[in-house]
Design a protein around this motif. Structure first.
Motif, PDB file in Angstrom:
ATOM      1  N   TRP C  17      40.961  34.758  31.426  1.00  0.00           N
ATOM      2  CA  TRP C  17      41.857  34.020  32.329  1.00  0.00           C
ATOM      3  C   TRP C  17      43.236  33.873  31.691  1.00  0.00           C
ATOM      4  O   TRP C  17      44.262  34.077  32.356  1.00  0.00           O
ATOM      5  CB  TRP C  17      41.297  32.608  32.611  1.00  0.00           C
ATOM      6  CG  TRP C  17      40.598  32.480  33.926  1.00  0.00           C
ATOM      7  CD1 TRP C  17      39.242  32.479  34.129  1.00  0.00           C
ATOM      8  CD2 TRP C  17      41.203  32.300  35.217  1.00  0.00           C
ATOM      9  NE1 TRP C  17      38.967  32.322  35.466  1.00  0.00           N
ATOM     10  CE2 TRP C  17      40.144  32.213  36.158  1.00  0.00           C
ATOM     11  CE3 TRP C  17      42.519  32.222  35.676  1.00  0.00           C
ATOM     12  CZ2 TRP C  17      40.364  32.040  37.521  1.00  0.00           C
ATOM     13  CZ3 TRP C  17      42.746  32.050  37.038  1.00  0.00           C
ATOM     14  CH2 TRP C  17      41.679  31.969  37.944  1.00  0.00           C
ATOM     15  N   ILE C  18      43.240  33.537  30.383  1.00  0.00           N
ATOM     16  CA  ILE C  18      44.530  33.322  29.705  1.00  0.00           C
ATOM     17  C   ILE C  18      45.330  34.620  29.658  1.00  0.00           C
ATOM     18  O   ILE C  18      46.550  34.625  29.785  1.00  0.00           O
ATOM     19  CB  ILE C  18      44.288  32.749  28.293  1.00  0.00           C
ATOM     20  CG1 ILE C  18      43.807  31.290  28.423  1.00  0.00           C
ATOM     21  CG2 ILE C  18      45.533  32.836  27.435  1.00  0.00           C
ATOM     22  CD1 ILE C  18      43.224  30.722  27.148  1.00  0.00           C
ATOM     23  N   LEU C  19      44.601  35.742  29.530  1.00  0.00           N
ATOM     24  CA  LEU C  19      45.313  37.026  29.516  1.00  0.00           C
ATOM     25  C   LEU C  19      45.818  37.399  30.913  1.00  0.00           C
ATOM     26  O   LEU C  19      46.894  37.983  31.066  1.00  0.00           O
ATOM     27  CB  LEU C  19      44.386  38.131  28.995  1.00  0.00           C
ATOM     28  CG  LEU C  19      44.104  38.089  27.496  1.00  0.00           C
ATOM     29  CD1 LEU C  19      43.086  39.158  27.123  1.00  0.00           C
ATOM     30  CD2 LEU C  19      45.409  38.305  26.716  1.00  0.00           C
ATOM     31  N   ALA C  20      45.027  37.057  31.934  1.00  0.00           N
ATOM     32  CA  ALA C  20      45.399  37.476  33.292  1.00  0.00           C
ATOM     33  C   ALA C  20      46.526  36.628  33.862  1.00  0.00           C
ATOM     34  O   ALA C  20      47.387  37.133  34.590  1.00  0.00           O
ATOM     35  CB  ALA C  20      44.171  37.412  34.204  1.00  0.00           C
ATOM     36  N   LEU C  21      46.519  35.339  33.511  1.00  0.00           N
ATOM     37  CA  LEU C  21      47.493  34.433  34.125  1.00  0.00           C
ATOM     38  C   LEU C  21      48.955  34.835  33.940  1.00  0.00           C
ATOM     39  O   LEU C  21      49.708  34.838  34.923  1.00  0.00           O
ATOM     40  CB  LEU C  21      47.265  32.999  33.643  1.00  0.00           C
ATOM     41  CG  LEU C  21      46.340  32.153  34.538  1.00  0.00           C
ATOM     42  CD1 LEU C  21      46.192  30.758  33.968  1.00  0.00           C
ATOM     43  CD2 LEU C  21      46.868  32.093  35.969  1.00  0.00           C
ATOM     44  N   PRO C  22      49.370  35.179  32.703  1.00  0.00           N
ATOM     45  CA  PRO C  22      50.789  35.566  32.555  1.00  0.00           C
ATOM     46  C   PRO C  22      51.155  36.754  33.434  1.00  0.00           C
ATOM     47  O   PRO C  22      52.255  36.799  34.001  1.00  0.00           O
ATOM     48  CB  PRO C  22      50.910  35.945  31.079  1.00  0.00           C
ATOM     49  CG  PRO C  22      49.762  35.316  30.414  1.00  0.00           C
ATOM     50  CD  PRO C  22      48.678  35.190  31.425  1.00  0.00           C
ATOM     51  N   CYS C  23      50.218  37.697  33.574  1.00  0.00           N
ATOM     52  CA  CYS C  23      50.502  38.851  34.432  1.00  0.00           C
ATOM     53  C   CYS C  23      50.713  38.377  35.864  1.00  0.00           C
ATOM     54  O   CYS C  23      51.632  38.815  36.556  1.00  0.00           O
ATOM     55  CB  CYS C  23      49.345  39.843  34.421  1.00  0.00           C
ATOM     56  SG  CYS C  23      48.954  40.444  32.790  1.00  0.00           S
ATOM     57  N   LEU C  24      49.847  37.456  36.291  1.00  0.00           N
ATOM     58  CA  LEU C  24      49.950  36.940  37.651  1.00  0.00           C
ATOM     59  C   LEU C  24      51.281  36.216  37.832  1.00  0.00           C
ATOM     60  O   LEU C  24      51.990  36.432  38.827  1.00  0.00           O
ATOM     61  CB  LEU C  24      48.783  35.994  37.929  1.00  0.00           C
ATOM     62  CG  LEU C  24      48.814  35.317  39.288  1.00  0.00           C
ATOM     63  CD1 LEU C  24      48.559  36.329  40.385  1.00  0.00           C
ATOM     64  CD2 LEU C  24      47.783  34.190  39.362  1.00  0.00           C
ATOM     65  N   VAL C  25      51.622  35.376  36.856  1.00  0.00           N
ATOM     66  CA  VAL C  25      52.852  34.599  36.971  1.00  0.00           C
ATOM     67  C   VAL C  25      54.054  35.527  37.021  1.00  0.00           C
ATOM     68  O   VAL C  25      54.943  35.375  37.868  1.00  0.00           O
ATOM     69  CB  VAL C  25      52.975  33.606  35.795  1.00  0.00           C
ATOM     70  CG1 VAL C  25      54.360  32.984  35.765  1.00  0.00           C
ATOM     71  CG2 VAL C  25      51.906  32.536  35.918  1.00  0.00           C
ATOM     72  N   TYR C  26      54.050  36.540  36.136  1.00  0.00           N
ATOM     73  CA  TYR C  26      55.171  37.469  36.151  1.00  0.00           C
ATOM     74  C   TYR C  26      55.210  38.232  37.470  1.00  0.00           C
ATOM     75  O   TYR C  26      56.267  38.435  38.062  1.00  0.00           O
ATOM     76  CB  TYR C  26      55.077  38.443  34.964  1.00  0.00           C
ATOM     77  CG  TYR C  26      56.292  39.340  34.873  1.00  0.00           C
ATOM     78  CD1 TYR C  26      57.527  38.805  34.505  1.00  0.00           C
ATOM     79  CD2 TYR C  26      56.215  40.692  35.191  1.00  0.00           C
ATOM     80  CE1 TYR C  26      58.647  39.606  34.445  1.00  0.00           C
ATOM     81  CE2 TYR C  26      57.326  41.503  35.132  1.00  0.00           C
ATOM     82  CZ  TYR C  26      58.552  40.954  34.759  1.00  0.00           C
ATOM     83  OH  TYR C  26      59.666  41.749  34.713  1.00  0.00           O
ATOM     84  N   GLY C  27      54.032  38.612  37.967  1.00  0.00           N
ATOM     85  CA  GLY C  27      53.945  39.303  39.257  1.00  0.00           C
ATOM     86  C   GLY C  27      54.523  38.439  40.364  1.00  0.00           C
ATOM     87  O   GLY C  27      55.289  38.915  41.205  1.00  0.00           O
ATOM     88  N   ALA C 110      38.472  37.920  34.120  1.00  0.00           N
ATOM     89  CA  ALA C 110      38.006  39.200  33.582  1.00  0.00           C
ATOM     90  C   ALA C 110      38.065  40.279  34.655  1.00  0.00           C
ATOM     91  O   ALA C 110      38.501  41.403  34.411  1.00  0.00           O
ATOM     92  CB  ALA C 110      36.576  39.049  33.073  1.00  0.00           C
ATOM     93  N   ASN C 111      37.649  39.926  35.862  1.00  0.00           N
ATOM     94  CA  ASN C 111      37.662  40.921  36.941  1.00  0.00           C
ATOM     95  C   ASN C 111      39.081  41.340  37.301  1.00  0.00           C
ATOM     96  O   ASN C 111      39.343  42.502  37.590  1.00  0.00           O
ATOM     97  CB  ASN C 111      36.941  40.369  38.170  1.00  0.00           C
ATOM     98  CG  ASN C 111      35.439  40.317  37.975  1.00  0.00           C
ATOM     99  OD1 ASN C 111      34.879  41.141  37.249  1.00  0.00           O
ATOM    100  ND2 ASN C 111      34.787  39.351  38.586  1.00  0.00           N
ATOM    101  N   VAL C 112      40.006  40.372  37.277  1.00  0.00           N
ATOM    102  CA  VAL C 112      41.398  40.710  37.580  1.00  0.00           C
ATOM    103  C   VAL C 112      41.925  41.665  36.513  1.00  0.00           C
ATOM    104  O   VAL C 112      42.578  42.671  36.824  1.00  0.00           O
ATOM    105  CB  VAL C 112      42.272  39.434  37.647  1.00  0.00           C
ATOM    106  CG1 VAL C 112      43.743  39.786  37.569  1.00  0.00           C
ATOM    107  CG2 VAL C 112      41.983  38.666  38.927  1.00  0.00           C
ATOM    108  N   MET C 113      41.609  41.381  35.241  1.00  0.00           N
ATOM    109  CA  MET C 113      42.089  42.266  34.175  1.00  0.00           C
ATOM    110  C   MET C 113      41.602  43.693  34.396  1.00  0.00           C
ATOM    111  O   MET C 113      42.366  44.643  34.302  1.00  0.00           O
ATOM    112  CB  MET C 113      41.578  41.771  32.802  1.00  0.00           C
ATOM    113  CG  MET C 113      42.348  40.609  32.225  1.00  0.00           C
ATOM    114  SD  MET C 113      44.127  40.797  32.249  1.00  0.00           S
ATOM    115  CE  MET C 113      44.375  41.940  30.912  1.00  0.00           C
TER     116      MET C 113
END
Lengths: 267, 386, 207, 386
Positions: C17-27, C110-113
């Motif tokens: 989740w911590i890895l996916a969130l920044p990508c989402l926020v930047y997106g 994890a699934n988003v990653m």
């Protein structure tokens, strides 16, 4: 290809009019307790009690619910095999030499862990089903707005939501039309037929997107989306019940954290 | 007449939906023209989807050529080949990149040889009057043209029974007329035709048998006269009464003498009023000329028209219309041709019908029947090659 | 291939989740900027998101027991670029977990990653690279879609192996085992998706 | 009557498409009911899209309240607020995941306060009879319900002019009647209504003014009588003649005396035939009772019906229908109510109309007009509170 979405069931479930924040609290609370539980007992307890709530209070057809429970089965069984054979500790219970090169073994430790993971999966899935079957997405949008999820995310989700249902119906019709004309006969034809359906759906989606721009313009779109009105029936007693339940489950999880399936302490 | 398909006490419930069919008994005989009428949500489409095995009933039996139908792959293929289904919205049915590819979809899946695929497509397209459109992408066609391509796609599989869900929905009057005429042509060439519709004006004059549905049940079935005469049933099915029938019944209520046969067309009505009111009028009638399009050379029709002082011209069937187009003859009637020509004859005017094949016989029969019923004597003059 | 709710233990679900969130926020940041310039993109993206959901919810022919598949996100990556795809993919995966019980909430990170970020990005770059060397268009499409699938499946296996390393030998044997058990369904799936993808593009191009 | 919108020599060509409008002159006066009729592809929809600035003409001017319209953002917003547009297919118009959110879409974007948004939505939904559906997702609604939601979404913005593209397409007779009645209600409450349609049976009795289009041009415009009387023009527009008019003309051709006013309904026709044929009949007519739904307590209607020996009951407007539903009164007529009650009166039967607001006046006017024209004396008895 007549799709059944949990969302459609949720729209008419028996707990439809209970405040959605309370339901989300219960669902997410159970998911978190379940996934962080060290023993299989608390997740199992969650599975059973939430299943009862789903069937008795939300009035979901039991046959349908059983069918839903089988959805994660394929994934669960294949993934658990790896844990069963590779996470060995404690006494050996079963071993199987393979081609004289290595030995597959199952130990009490790996059984314990498999049972724990399976029970977490079961607790987690039942909680997820509780959320999905009792709280329609349409209500969750309001909740998301309240906890200040960015507008652009909610707006985009709402349009996606709307068009999932428009497009799935169209896909169903195209699929029927193809089947009636004996498409999906052999492998090659299947790929072709499926690709044609997807391609046609893509083009239709594009057209619908352009129509949607028009529809929004005719209604003076100015970057705003309306939100649903609050449900009036927020009740303190419901909230209290949920808090008591979560506390009880958490206590069970804490008290049973040392217990494992075969009695051995996990190494 | 032999029964091809029979539904016995069929029940069906959509998953997580309402009960769509609550015990349907229904039978299709060879060569019938059946209209299933009902409001939206009456269960018409669900019933149609039973007919070619797209939906499997929860209970009840479907008898196909006398035997209980078994839902295995082989039987389903056979059933779907025999029972062609044309969707309401052609956009979900014709999705191949070109008209040719779309019409060829079924024949290819049937495993026809390349030659047979080609000839089936050609024949089907010419049947619906869309020859020459082979290479066009379907999305460039008009609504009426799309509907014809959708029909060709089914015809190319040569089914015995053709099922049409709301055949004229979203079509304008000209488009609807074309489609209804195509249905008649198919019927004459031996197909069994079933349509579902909520358009009573369409179903009333067209069907041999009307099945009235409401709430997943068959309320009644029978001849259009029987079904639509039962006002309270039609009303409880949330449909309207055909306007001419309504007028007729208002007049009956006001004291007009009732007739054996209910009026289905303007001609019927005129004829009815005249019988009642102008009984003693003695008029000399006009004649109906009849040209067999298979039996005349292009170029000779215009000549015939001039020679015989014909005032109105009608054509039935794609071939006849095509010939009229080639000779640049302006057609006055393209639908309901026979009745309109009879109306002209009653007004002392001569008219011409161009048609071919089985429809020649039909013109003769209709006129004969009209003469008998109305005790008139409208004459048919068939063109003979010299 | 989704990881089901409850399968990933702490701390792994939090890590993803911590890895996916920044990508989402930047997106989301990129998306907002894009929409400020041109508001008409919102409806188009919305409909595209609906399409991606529907495409992944349809059962592929000849594959029994396959649930969702990432073709849609690969298509989105090629059309809208990886960052926007991350946002759309996130929403689609959330809907999949709630409408179809494919995936879950704790495992969403994890699934988003695997399905909305790394897989599509891999497909996207493979496509761009092949495009640059003027490789046959349909072959590039096939390879890009195939790679997108295979990478997704590898990442999922990696996520599972990290959470459950083998007692003897640790991470690698476990990874090998997960890759092994899922290969049965995932490799044929990747090939079929590649083929379907080619047909879709052929179709779109003809029209 | 003041002109709100005027189109002057409008031309438009779709990019990569054919020329859709080839010089249109067209004017909309306040309070009109206009039907734009034509076959598919005649340019109806393109014309409609001009009216609220969705398309910008290639040449020609649009005059909005007398001034040439300028296509800037502010003006466009103003125009779109004033001219509400209801799409043919509600699925293209409904944007939001719930009925409430969708209807509120316009008001929110117009910057209304929360309270005003809430009250606009509430009012619009109750107007179209969809109160209680607020939290439902649109995909679970029927076709007719979706259409109503789409209408509510536009009504909530309170436009002066309402434009409907094919308002009854894909609806069954009951659904069409509901929609047409809603249009009438809106018209009575002061809105200007424009519809496009290829359904001549619909346009003929409904419109004040008919605009006949073909090939991107206006062929003719005028009263429905004028337009549909011109058979050759209607034919060249690829439309059909309304069936009652066709019957009328066949009878004229056969020697019936023509009338000043063309028959638009079954009542008109009966009346016409009687004038011609039963002139010397002297009959005592039935009465029409009239109840103002705003002026009676629930529970009293049934009582009134029993007391006055009423044989048929009709209701006009959502409020009247709602009251009938509450009192469990079975309605005989829900559309074309006045004419049907007049027909009953001519058959010596008493009937009751429940309605409210401006429609009370309309009943009185229609009956008065009927009495004058037919030299009859059908009496209206208005219910008075005791």
């Amino acid at each position: 290809m007549y799709y059944e979405f949990l969302e459609d069931i949720a729209q008419t479930n028996g707990l439809r009019n209970v405040n959605s924040a309370v339901k989300v609290l219960l669902g997410l609370g159970c998911i978190l307790i379940s996934v962080s539980s060290n023993s299989f007992i608390a997740p199992l307890f969650i599975s059973i009690s939430l299943s009862l709530i789903i069937i008795l209070l939300a009035k979901i057809n039991p046959g349908l619910y059983l069918k839903l429970l089988s959805v994660p089965l394929g994934f669960a069984l294949t993934s658990i095999i790896v844990i069963l054979f590779l996470r060995n500790s404690g006494e050996v219970i079963f071993s199987l030499p393979v081609l004289n090169t290595f030995i597959l073994t199952i130990t009490s430790g790996s059984i314990n862990e498999s049972v724990l993971v399976l029970s977490r999966l079961s607790g987690g899935m039942c909680s997820l089903y509780f959320l999905a079957l009792t709280t329609p997405m349409t209500e969750m949008f309001l909740l998301a707005k309240k906890i200040h999820v960015p507008d652009v995310f909610i707006d985009l989700s709402m349009i996606i939501y709307r068009f999932i249902f428009v497009l799935i119906e169209e896909a169903g019709q195209i699929y029927s039309a193809q089947t009636m004309r004996l498409g999906y006969g052999n492998f090659k034809e299947s790929i072709n037929t499926f690709g044609m359906m997807a391609g046609s759906l893509f083009i239709n989606s594009w057209n619908k997107g352009e129509n949607l721009i028009n529809a929004m313009e005719t209604r003076c779109y100015d970057g705003k989306f309306a939100m649903l009105e609050e449900t009036p029936d927020f009740s303190i007693s419901n909230l209290l019940l949920v808090i008591i339940f979560l506390t009880a489950v958490f206590t069970i999880s804490y008290l049973t954290s040392e217990i494992s399936f075969l009695g051995d302490v996990l190494s | 007449m032999s029964t091809i398909l029979e539904l016995k006490n069929i029940k069906y419930k959509y998953p997580n939906g309402p009960e769509a069919l609550k015990g349907i008994n229904f039978r299709i005989d060879k060569g019938e023209k059946i209209a299933i009428v009902g409001a939206n949500g009456a269960g018409k489409s669900t019933l149609l989807l039973m007919l070619n095995g797209m939906l499997k009933p929860d209970s009840g039996d479907i008898l196909f050529t006398g035997e209980i139908f078994r839902y295995d792959r082989k039987n389903l293929r056979e059933l779907r080949r025999k029972v062609g289904f044309v969707f309401q919205n052609p956009d979900t049915q014709i999705i191949a990149p070109t008209v040719y590819q779309d019409v060829a979809f079924g024949p290819v899946n049937l495993g026809y040889s390349d030659d047979k695929v080609r000839s089936s497509v050609k024949e089907a397209l010419s049947y619906v009057g869309m020859s020459g459109f082979e290479r066009r992408p379907p999305h460039q066609l008009s609504g009426g043209e799309k509907k014809r391509v959708a029909m060709a796609g089914i015809l190319a599989m040569n089914p015995d029974i053709l099922v049409f869900d709301e055949p004229t929905s979203a079509l304008d009057p000209a488009g609807s007329e074309d489609v209804m005429e195509l249905l008649d042509e198919m019927h004459i060439s031996g197909k069994t035709i079933i349509i579902s519709t909520h358009d009573v004006e369409l179903a009333y004059p067209w069907a041999d048998r009307v099945v009235l549905m409401q709430g997943g049940r068959v309320l009644t079935e029978g001849t259009p006269d029987d079904v639509f005469h039962n006002k309270s049933l039609v009303k409880s099915a949330k449909l309207s009464i055909p306007v001419l029938l309504e007028l007729y019944e208002s007049l009956i209520e006001r004291g007009m003498e009732s007739s054996k046969r209910l009026p289905k067309s303007v001609l019927d009505f005129v004829h009815l009023l005249e019988r009642d009111l102008y009984e003693d009028l003695k008029i000399k009638y006009g004649k109906i000329h009849l040209i067999d399009a298979d039996n005349i050379e292009v170029g000779n029709i215009s000549q015939y028209i001039t020679k015989n002082r014909i005032s109105s011209i009608g054509a039935m069937g794609s071939k006849a219309k095509l010939m009229a187009e080639i000779e640049k003859i302006e057609l006055d009637f393209t639908y309901g041709v026979i009745d309109k020509c009879l109306l002209k004859a009653m007004n002392k005017k001569d008219s011409l019908i161009i048609t071919n094949g089985g429809m020649i016989k039909r013109v003769n029969e209709r006129v004969k029947c009209f003469n008998e019923e109305s005790k008139r004597n409208v004459e048919i003059i068939e063109f003979k090659k010299e | 291939m989704h990881i089901m709710e409850g399968f990933l233990p702490s701390p792994w679900w939090q890590i993803w989740w911590i890895l996916a969130l920044p990508c989402l926020v930047y997106g989301l940041y990129k998306l907002k900027k894009l929409l400020d310039e041109n508001r008409e993109l919102l409806p188009l993206l919305g409909v595209a998101g609906g399409f991606i959901f529907v495409l992944s919810a349809l059962k592929l022919p000849s594959v029994t027991g396959s649930c969702s598949h990432p073709t849609g996100t690969a298509l989105s990556a090629i059309t809208f670029g990886p960052w926007i795809t991350c946002v759309i993919g996130f929403i689609v995966l959330l809907f999949q977990s709630l409408f179809l019980a494919h995936g879950g909430i704790t495992t969403l990170g994890a699934n988003v990653m695997s399905m909305a970020i790394i897989g599509p990005v891999a497909g996207y770059f493979v496509y761009k690279a092949l495009d640059k060397i003027n490789f046959n268009f349909f072959a590039s499409i096939f390879i890009a879609a195939f790679i997108c699938d295979i990478v997704t499946y590898c990442i999922t296996s990696l996520e599972l192996a990290l959470a459950f390393p083998a007692t003897s030998g640790g991470f690698l044997p476990s990874l090998a085992a997960y890759l092994g058990v899922f290969a049965v369904t995932q490799i044929p799936l990747a090939i079929i998706e590649g083929l379907v993808f080619v047909v879709i593009f052929k179709y779109i191009i003809i029209l």
